[in-house]
Design a protein around this motif. Structure first.
Motif, PDB file in Angstrom:
ATOM      1  N   ALA A 132       0.787  -1.193  -0.016  1.00 29.77           N
ATOM      2  CA  ALA A 132       0.027   0.015  -0.026  1.00 29.77           C
ATOM      3  C   ALA A 132       0.901   1.097   0.013  1.00 29.77           C
ATOM      4  O   ALA A 132       0.574   2.100  -0.671  1.00 29.77           O
ATOM      5  CB  ALA A 132      -1.035   0.073   1.241  1.00 29.77           C
ATOM      6  N   GLN A 133       1.864   1.340   0.530  1.00 30.92           N
ATOM      7  CA  GLN A 133       2.659   2.321   0.994  1.00 30.92           C
ATOM      8  C   GLN A 133       3.524   2.705  -0.436  1.00 30.92           C
ATOM      9  O   GLN A 133       4.105   3.796  -0.672  1.00 30.92           O
ATOM     10  CB  GLN A 133       3.787   2.394   2.112  1.00 30.92           C
ATOM     11  CG  GLN A 133       3.255   2.121   3.390  1.00 30.92           C
ATOM     12  CD  GLN A 133       1.902   3.055   3.491  1.00 30.92           C
ATOM     13  OE1 GLN A 133       0.981   2.487   4.031  1.00 30.92           O
ATOM     14  NE2 GLN A 133       1.941   4.216   3.353  1.00 30.92           N
ATOM     15  N   ILE A 156      -1.753   7.982  -3.733  1.00 32.81           N
ATOM     16  CA  ILE A 156      -3.007   7.995  -2.831  1.00 32.81           C
ATOM     17  C   ILE A 156      -4.299   7.432  -3.353  1.00 32.81           C
ATOM     18  O   ILE A 156      -5.023   6.784  -2.657  1.00 32.81           O
ATOM     19  CB  ILE A 156      -3.062   9.395  -2.251  1.00 32.81           C
ATOM     20  CG1 ILE A 156      -4.086   9.710  -1.287  1.00 32.81           C
ATOM     21  CG2 ILE A 156      -3.040  10.580  -3.385  1.00 32.81           C
ATOM     22  CD1 ILE A 156      -4.279   8.522   0.136  1.00 32.81           C
ATOM     23  N   ARG A 209      -4.500   4.067  -3.045  1.00 38.34           N
ATOM     24  CA  ARG A 209      -4.307   3.519  -1.494  1.00 38.34           C
ATOM     25  C   ARG A 209      -5.686   3.688  -0.996  1.00 38.34           C
ATOM     26  O   ARG A 209      -6.250   2.840  -0.201  1.00 38.34           O
ATOM     27  CB  ARG A 209      -3.415   4.413  -0.831  1.00 38.34           C
ATOM     28  CG  ARG A 209      -2.694   3.675   0.344  1.00 38.34           C
ATOM     29  CD  ARG A 209      -1.434   4.206   0.892  1.00 38.34           C
ATOM     30  NE  ARG A 209      -0.908   5.390   0.166  1.00 38.34           N
ATOM     31  CZ  ARG A 209      -0.463   6.474   0.705  1.00 38.34           C
ATOM     32  NH1 ARG A 209      -0.702   6.618   1.913  1.00 38.34           N
ATOM     33  NH2 ARG A 209      -0.206   7.347   0.023  1.00 38.34           N
ATOM     34  N   ALA A 210      -6.524   4.569  -1.230  1.00 36.86           N
ATOM     35  CA  ALA A 210      -7.591   5.097  -0.805  1.00 36.86           C
ATOM     36  C   ALA A 210      -8.724   4.620  -1.580  1.00 36.86           C
ATOM     37  O   ALA A 210     -10.101   4.878  -1.397  1.00 36.86           O
ATOM     38  CB  ALA A 210      -7.682   6.632  -0.461  1.00 36.86           C
ATOM     39  N   LYS A 238     -12.185  11.942   3.697  1.00 30.37           N
ATOM     40  CA  LYS A 238     -11.817  10.816   3.670  1.00 30.37           C
ATOM     41  C   LYS A 238     -12.450   9.813   4.736  1.00 30.37           C
ATOM     42  O   LYS A 238     -12.630   8.715   4.332  1.00 30.37           O
ATOM     43  CB  LYS A 238     -10.132  10.775   3.895  1.00 30.37           C
ATOM     44  CG  LYS A 238      -9.461   9.759   3.502  1.00 30.37           C
ATOM     45  CD  LYS A 238      -7.889   9.879   3.726  1.00 30.37           C
ATOM     46  CE  LYS A 238      -7.095   8.804   3.072  1.00 30.37           C
ATOM     47  NZ  LYS A 238      -5.831   8.641   3.524  1.00 30.37           N
ATOM     48  N   ARG A 279     -12.839  -2.583   2.585  1.00 30.15           N
ATOM     49  CA  ARG A 279     -12.661  -1.414   3.431  1.00 30.15           C
ATOM     50  C   ARG A 279     -13.800  -0.947   4.121  1.00 30.15           C
ATOM     51  O   ARG A 279     -13.641  -0.535   5.229  1.00 30.15           O
ATOM     52  CB  ARG A 279     -12.207  -0.170   2.791  1.00 30.15           C
ATOM     53  CG  ARG A 279     -10.914  -0.518   2.396  1.00 30.15           C
ATOM     54  CD  ARG A 279     -10.116   0.160   0.930  1.00 30.15           C
ATOM     55  NE  ARG A 279      -8.723  -0.417   0.751  1.00 30.15           N
ATOM     56  CZ  ARG A 279      -8.387  -1.351   0.299  1.00 30.15           C
ATOM     57  NH1 ARG A 279      -9.342  -2.429  -0.178  1.00 30.15           N
ATOM     58  NH2 ARG A 279      -7.274  -2.029   0.025  1.00 30.15           N
ATOM     59  N   GLU A 284      -7.928  -1.748   6.626  1.00 29.55           N
ATOM     60  CA  GLU A 284      -7.020  -0.804   6.337  1.00 29.55           C
ATOM     61  C   GLU A 284      -7.757   0.452   7.161  1.00 29.55           C
ATOM     62  O   GLU A 284      -7.588   1.650   6.550  1.00 29.55           O
ATOM     63  CB  GLU A 284      -6.906  -0.237   4.913  1.00 29.55           C
ATOM     64  CG  GLU A 284      -6.489  -1.586   4.155  1.00 29.55           C
ATOM     65  CD  GLU A 284      -5.097  -1.471   3.486  1.00 29.55           C
ATOM     66  OE1 GLU A 284      -4.551  -0.201   3.220  1.00 29.55           O
ATOM     67  OE2 GLU A 284      -4.433  -2.509   3.392  1.00 29.55           O
ATOM     68  N   GLU A 338      -6.106   4.111   7.401  1.00 25.91           N
ATOM     69  CA  GLU A 338      -5.863   4.873   6.255  1.00 25.91           C
ATOM     70  C   GLU A 338      -7.095   5.814   6.245  1.00 25.91           C
ATOM     71  O   GLU A 338      -7.045   7.054   5.840  1.00 25.91           O
ATOM     72  CB  GLU A 338      -6.228   3.982   4.846  1.00 25.91           C
ATOM     73  CG  GLU A 338      -6.124   4.805   3.621  1.00 25.91           C
ATOM     74  CD  GLU A 338      -4.583   5.340   3.357  1.00 25.91           C
ATOM     75  OE1 GLU A 338      -4.526   6.545   3.174  1.00 25.91           O
ATOM     76  OE2 GLU A 338      -3.665   4.443   3.348  1.00 25.91           O
ATOM     77  N   GLY A 347       4.696   5.313   5.971  1.00 30.02           N
ATOM     78  CA  GLY A 347       3.403   6.091   5.862  1.00 30.02           C
ATOM     79  C   GLY A 347       3.163   7.095   6.670  1.00 30.02           C
ATOM     80  O   GLY A 347       4.045   7.571   7.319  1.00 30.02           O
ATOM     81  N   ARG A 359      -0.132   9.366   9.109  1.00 25.12           N
ATOM     82  CA  ARG A 359      -1.513   9.533   9.646  1.00 25.12           C
ATOM     83  C   ARG A 359      -1.730  11.059   9.911  1.00 25.12           C
ATOM     84  O   ARG A 359      -0.773  11.770  10.241  1.00 25.12           O
ATOM     85  CB  ARG A 359      -1.484   8.761  10.975  1.00 25.12           C
ATOM     86  CG  ARG A 359      -1.493   7.327  11.132  1.00 25.12           C
ATOM     87  CD  ARG A 359      -2.641   6.465  10.345  1.00 25.12           C
ATOM     88  NE  ARG A 359      -3.930   6.821  11.016  1.00 25.12           N
ATOM     89  CZ  ARG A 359      -4.513   5.861  11.894  1.00 25.12           C
ATOM     90  NH1 ARG A 359      -3.421   5.019  12.334  1.00 25.12           N
ATOM     91  NH2 ARG A 359      -5.465   6.175  12.357  1.00 25.12           N
ATOM     92  N   GLN A 387      -0.782  12.129   2.433  1.00 27.58           N
ATOM     93  CA  GLN A 387      -1.195  11.378   1.502  1.00 27.58           C
ATOM     94  C   GLN A 387      -0.354  11.080   0.550  1.00 27.58           C
ATOM     95  O   GLN A 387      -0.429  10.335  -0.389  1.00 27.58           O
ATOM     96  CB  GLN A 387      -2.570  11.948   0.597  1.00 27.58           C
ATOM     97  CG  GLN A 387      -3.903  12.242   1.681  1.00 27.58           C
ATOM     98  CD  GLN A 387      -4.247  11.250   2.605  1.00 27.58           C
ATOM     99  OE1 GLN A 387      -4.612  10.350   2.186  1.00 27.58           O
ATOM    100  NE2 GLN A 387      -4.177  11.619   3.964  1.00 27.58           N
TER     101      GLN A 387
END
Ligand SMILES: Cc1cc2nc3c(=O)[nH]c(=O)nc-3n(C[C@H](O)[C@H](O)[C@H](O)COP(=O)(O)OP(=O)(O)OC[C@H]3O[C@@H](n4cnc5c(N)ncnc54)[C@H](O)[C@@H]3O)c2cc1C
Ligand code: SF4
Ligand code: SF4
Ligand code: FES
Lengths: 811, 111
Positions: free
Chosen positions: A545-546, A550, A553-554, A610, A795, A800, A803, B17, B19, B54
């Motif tokens: 995922a990293q 974005i 990922r999202a 988000k 999700r 996740e 996220e 990552g 947050r 992000q």
């Protein structure tokens, strides 16, 4: 004891014959070569670029002194043979050197023709034939200003251009009213003259030289009509005559040249002759292509293998003046019994004329854009019947099919047997083979391996196009493959190959094993490597995922203001009242201001935070809707029209087909976004011809189109093929997608990918090779069994979660 | 300094990552590198305000998701040739706990 072979003439034909002989029989002869010039063998035709300052003498050496040593060939350089004693089988040189022979090869080339006018022996009057001439021209250019070149043929124009590059003011004097009248027709010659004038050359046409005037050095040239021009250098380039003096004196039968039979043997069975001095079936050639063919045949007979006969060579002409492209071959004038096909675009400086008789090409002349020259030449040599594509003949080979994207696709369209380098008889297949087998990347390497583009150099452009066609994007940065990004020297292909062979299973291992210069890559290489891993090992679900942008990922598109958009799938652009209700409810529930009908026939909801994403996904999931992947390098939409069900023009069920295509391929990750469409008839309401994969239904079945793009740079698709059933459409689509997934570089859309690898490459994989097509389709379908999990559903159920939620909320 | 607050633990953030600490004055992004260093920056790209949280973290940098500017995690300064900064906030680790100070380090107006 070995037999003795003596060669008179250390030039292109003689030495090529020796090379060919050594290739097939190294042992038979003790070889001795006499050369009047004090050098090794050099590429005479490259004297023009040397004069123009584009090359040095060193660069045009073909066989240096070391070569003769290495091959045990005795070279008497700077020695001219003055007589041949046929009775005692020996030759005698000007310094008294004698060599006896068992076989003798005469390759004395030709002498420049010097017009018999008074003053032709003045200082500053020279010809253009050897290194000495070029040296004296370059020296003259340093001290003098005015050059006159007599002769407006190939040689004269190349001399004139070179002298102009050396800084002289040059006038070309020509007896005829057209330049290069033996190789050009009126319009082409006129265009040539115009562009040479633009470059600064002067011309005196229909001018007959009467005398050359001067005390010691030339001062003026005087013409029959009484006019005169100043000159402190005069170059005679009016033609050549085969150098037969020696043979004639020895009593060997000569006409214009030394007469030889189809095995290059003269009337004396132990004496052979090749090159410009030889006359075969009435012709004495003045170009290198024939002499290379002669050399092959002659070597074979010298080696006493006795196979191969020389049947003459069809020649074509090109001019080596940088920036001027012209080509001619065969009979390009024609008569009452022939047809002329002519294309002319003055503004673009392009002219082509093809002379046709009974649907066969007799000759062609082209100016400006000559890439199709070799194709016409092939058609002419093979006497191909052109009736099938006669109406497109003038537009070139690339227009036979459906592409039309620059030189690359044109070389792609050439057949493997098409000759690229006329001088050395090197075909496209030879070059492609050399590139792929030897893994070479530079023009010099191609020259070394194939000899293509190493003689006159006028095929260099073609060879380069071919290289970029075979090597793709890499060639532009040769000699090194283009690195993926600043973190590494490795190219995309190298990384893919390593993943393939070494079975690396994580982004980090790839970077460590391949000696990345940065600890964990960057935003360019990490997503690429991640994709390559996902593509190679679908069953392992290696996704990192990293290493994803974005949006992926999202699973939603980040918008300019940091909010996200949500676009559920509407299969084939079809929807239901229930789905519409769910969309409307969601829009109200989350207070969304923007609800938009997208270009891909879906509905987009804009302005979500988000944190809200998992909840809206859950709502949409409940109505049976799944992620549209509108955010991903993945299958996007399959656009359709209503097709046969509703439209009076429809020929097939385009909507149903679109739904099947989408159900088959949704969820697959790709190098870049991928769009499809299916139109019910050629009116093409679904715009299938600007999609990555487009289907146009026709009465007899389905046309499959590939490689379109409607973005910044619009590209219409190429027609891949026609098929009859939906099953085939699906199989081709799966195979095509998989080929793209496995071969394109990350972030390369199908359009540039196809331009890079060539449509033919795709056709080879999918059409010519049904086995391969089936395997590709199978690999795709296998991969899909791991891909078709709705990411929203996972999700919405809590995957996740980090996220989508802040780590902490303050205040 | 008295304004240290606990925002979570190291394991709350994926390696490479980030947050978000959500706040009325504007979000703060908390990053974790491959070697478990933790940094905090104002979650606002100096270019056009993209959310740095992000982006893709690599080395001690983050690539903004909007136009791929690279921002240094330790000081919030854009990597040349781009110019600008995002305010950085002090972080200290107490075992696994991540402690964040809401008083930005000096030097960057983009708070
Ligand atoms: C400036 C220029 C540009 C050209 N451009 C092109 C082109 O673009 N394309 C093309 O196809 N062709 C071109 N040609 C023609 C091409 O160079 C010739 O066709 C080719 O070189 C002929 O080869 P050959 O071996 O027969 O003769 P040469 O290469 O001339 O070799 C003959 C050699 O024999 C030597 N010799 C002669 N007599 C004796 C003797 N008695 N004893 C010892 N040595 C002797 C000569 O000194 C010479 O070195 C060009 C020619 C010139 C001059
Ligand atoms: S593409 Fe043809 S079948 Fe489809 S809607 Fe248009 S006209 Fe009708
Ligand atoms: S056309 Fe330009 S502005 Fe419109 S959605 Fe596409 S990228 Fe954005
Ligand atoms: S907003 Fe960050 S790069 Fe443009």
């Amino acid at each position: 004891m070995k037999e003795k072979l003596v060669v008179i003439g250390n030039g292109m034909a003689g030495i090529r014959t020796v090379e060919e002989l050594l290739k097939i029989d190294e042992e038979r002869y003790d070889i001795t070569v006499f050369g009047a010039e004090p050098y090794g063998n050099y590429n005479r035709i490259m004297l023009s670029p040397v004069l123009a300052g584009d090359k040095t003498i060193d660069e045009i050496m073909l066989n240096d002194m070391q070569w003769y040593k290495d091959n045990n060939v005795t070279l008497h350089s700077g020695k001219e043979v003055t007589s041949i004693d046929r009775v005692n089988k020996k030759v005698i040189a000007d310094d008294g050197t004698e060599e006896s022979y068992d076989r003798l090869l005469i390759a004395t080339g030709s002498d420049p023709f010097i017009i018999p006018v008074p003053g032709n022996d003045l200082e500053g009057v020279i010809s253009f034939r050897d290194i000495k001439d070029v040296d004296s021209m370059i020296a003259a250019a340093k001290e003098h200003k005015h050059a006159v070149v007599i002769g407006g043929g190939l040689l004269g124009l190349e001399a004139a251009n070179g002298l102009m590059q050396q800084g002289m003011s040059v006038t070309v004097v020509h007896l005829m009213d057209k330049l290069m009248e033996r190789q050009m027709d009126g319009p082409a010659a006129a265009m040539l003259k115009e562009s040479l004038e633009e470059r600064g050359l002067h011309f005196l046409m229909e001018a007959a030289t009467e005398s050359i005037i001067g005390k010691n050095r030339v001062e003026k040239v005087h013409f029959k009509d009484g006019s005169e021009i100043y000159a402190d250098l005069v170059v005679m380039a009016v033609g050549i005559k085969p150098n037969v003096k020696l043979a004639k004196e020895a009593g060997i039968h000569c006409e214009r040249g030394i007469v030889v039979n189809d095995t290059l043997q003269t009337y004396d069975p132990s004496i052979y002759s090749v090159g410009e001095c030889a006359q075969h079936r009435g012709i004495a050639y003045g170009l290198v292509a024939p002499l290379f063919e002669m050399a092959k045949v002659c070597a074979n007979h010298l080696a006493k293998m006795g196979i191969g006969i020389y049947e003459g060579t069809m020649t074509s002409t090109k001019l080596k003046v940088t920036g001027i492209d012209l080509f001619s071959a065969g009979d390009f004038i024609g008569d009452e019994t022939t047809d002329e096909l002519v294309f002319q675009d003055k503004a673009r400086g392009v002219y082509r004329k093809i002379v046709v008789k009974d649907n066969k090409i007799l000759g062609a002349v082209m100016y400006g854009d000559t890439i199709d020259g070799t194709w016409y030449f092939d058609l002419m040599r093979d006497e191909t019947d052109i009736s099938e594509f006669r109406e497109n003949l003038l537009f070139g080979q690339a227009h036979l099919g459906d592409s039309g994207h620059g030189d690359d696709s044109r070389v792609a369209a050439m057949s493997d047997s098409a000759e690229i380098c006329g001088c050395n008889g090197v075909t496209k297949g030879d070059i492609v083979n050399a590139i792929t087998v030897n893994k070479i990347f530079t023009l010099d390497e191609v020259r070394a391996h194939t000899k293509a583009s190493s003689s006159c150099g006028s095929c260099t452009g073609l060879v380069e196009s071919l290289m970029s066609h075979v090597l793709g994007g890499e060639f532009s940065t040769a000699p090194h493959l283009k690195p993926m990004c600043g973190c590494t020297d490795k190219s995309h292909d190298a990384v893919r190959e390593a993943i393939e062979t070494q079975e690396y299973k994580s982004v980090q291992t790839v970077m460590e094993a391949m000696e990345w210069k940065t600890p964990n890559g960057c935003s360019k290489c990490r997503p690429a490597i991640n994709y390559y891993l996902v593509c190679k090992f679908p069953e392992l679900k290696l996704d990192d995922a990293q290493s994803r942008f974005i949006n992926e990922r999202a699973h939603a598109n980040i918008q300019g203001d940091g909010t996200y958009s949500v676009i559920p799938r509407m299969w084939g652009g079809m929807t239901t009242p229930q789905e519409l209700r769910a969309v409307a409810d969601a829009a109200e529930k989350f207070n969304l201001e923007t609800v938009h009908v997208t270009g891909g026939q879906r509905i987009g909801l804009y302005g979500l935070k988000k944190e809200e994403l998992p909840e809206i996904w859950d709502d949409l999931n409940k109505a049976g809707m799944v992620s549209g992947h509108a955010y991903g390098k993945a299958l996007r939409t399959v656009k359709t029209c209503v097709g046969k069900d509703w439209c009076r023009f429809g020929t097939q069920d385009s909507t149903g087909l679109g739904i099947k295509l989408e159900k088959m391929s949704w969820g697959s990750w790709m190098p870049h976004k991928f769009k499809m469409a299916a139109s019910g008839c050629p009116r093409n309401c679904a715009e299938a011809t600007i999609k990555d994969y487009g289907v146009v239904c026709v009465d007899s079945g389905y046309e499959i189109h590939v490689g379109g793009n409607g973005g910044i740079k619009v590209r219409a698709t190429d027609l891949l093929c026609n098929v009859e059933t939906e099953e085939e459409v699906l199989e081709y689509s799966a195979a095509y997608i998989q080929l793209y997934r496995e071969e394109a570089h990350y972030l390369e859309r199908t359009a540039p990918w196809i331009e890079r690898v060539g449509l033919n490459h795709v056709k080879e994989a999918l059409i010519d090779n049904p086995e391969k097509r089936k395997e590709l389709a199978e690999r795709f379908n296998f991969s899909q069994t791991f891909m078709q999990d709705d990411p929203w559903e996972e999700r919405a159920k809590g995957a996740e979660a980090h996220e989508f939620t802040p780590i902490k909320v303050i205040g | 300094m008295s304004d240290w607050i606990e925002v979570g633990t190291l394991n709350d953030i994926p390696k490479l990552g980030a947050r978000v600490v959500s706040r009325a004055e504007g979000d703060i992004a908390v990053f974790r590198t491959a070697d478990d260093k933790v940094f905090a920056l104002r979650d606002k790209c100096p270019h056009k305000g993209g959310q740095l949280s992000q982006g893709i973290v690599h080395g001690d940098r983050v690539a903004c998701p909007m136009h791929d500017w690279k921002i240094g995690l330790d000081n919030g300064i854009a990597i040349a040739p781009d110019e600008g900064c995002a305010a950085s906030f002090p972080i200290k680790m107490e075992g696994e706990k991540i402690m964040l100070s809401l008083t930005p380090n000096e030097g960057c107006p983009n708070k």
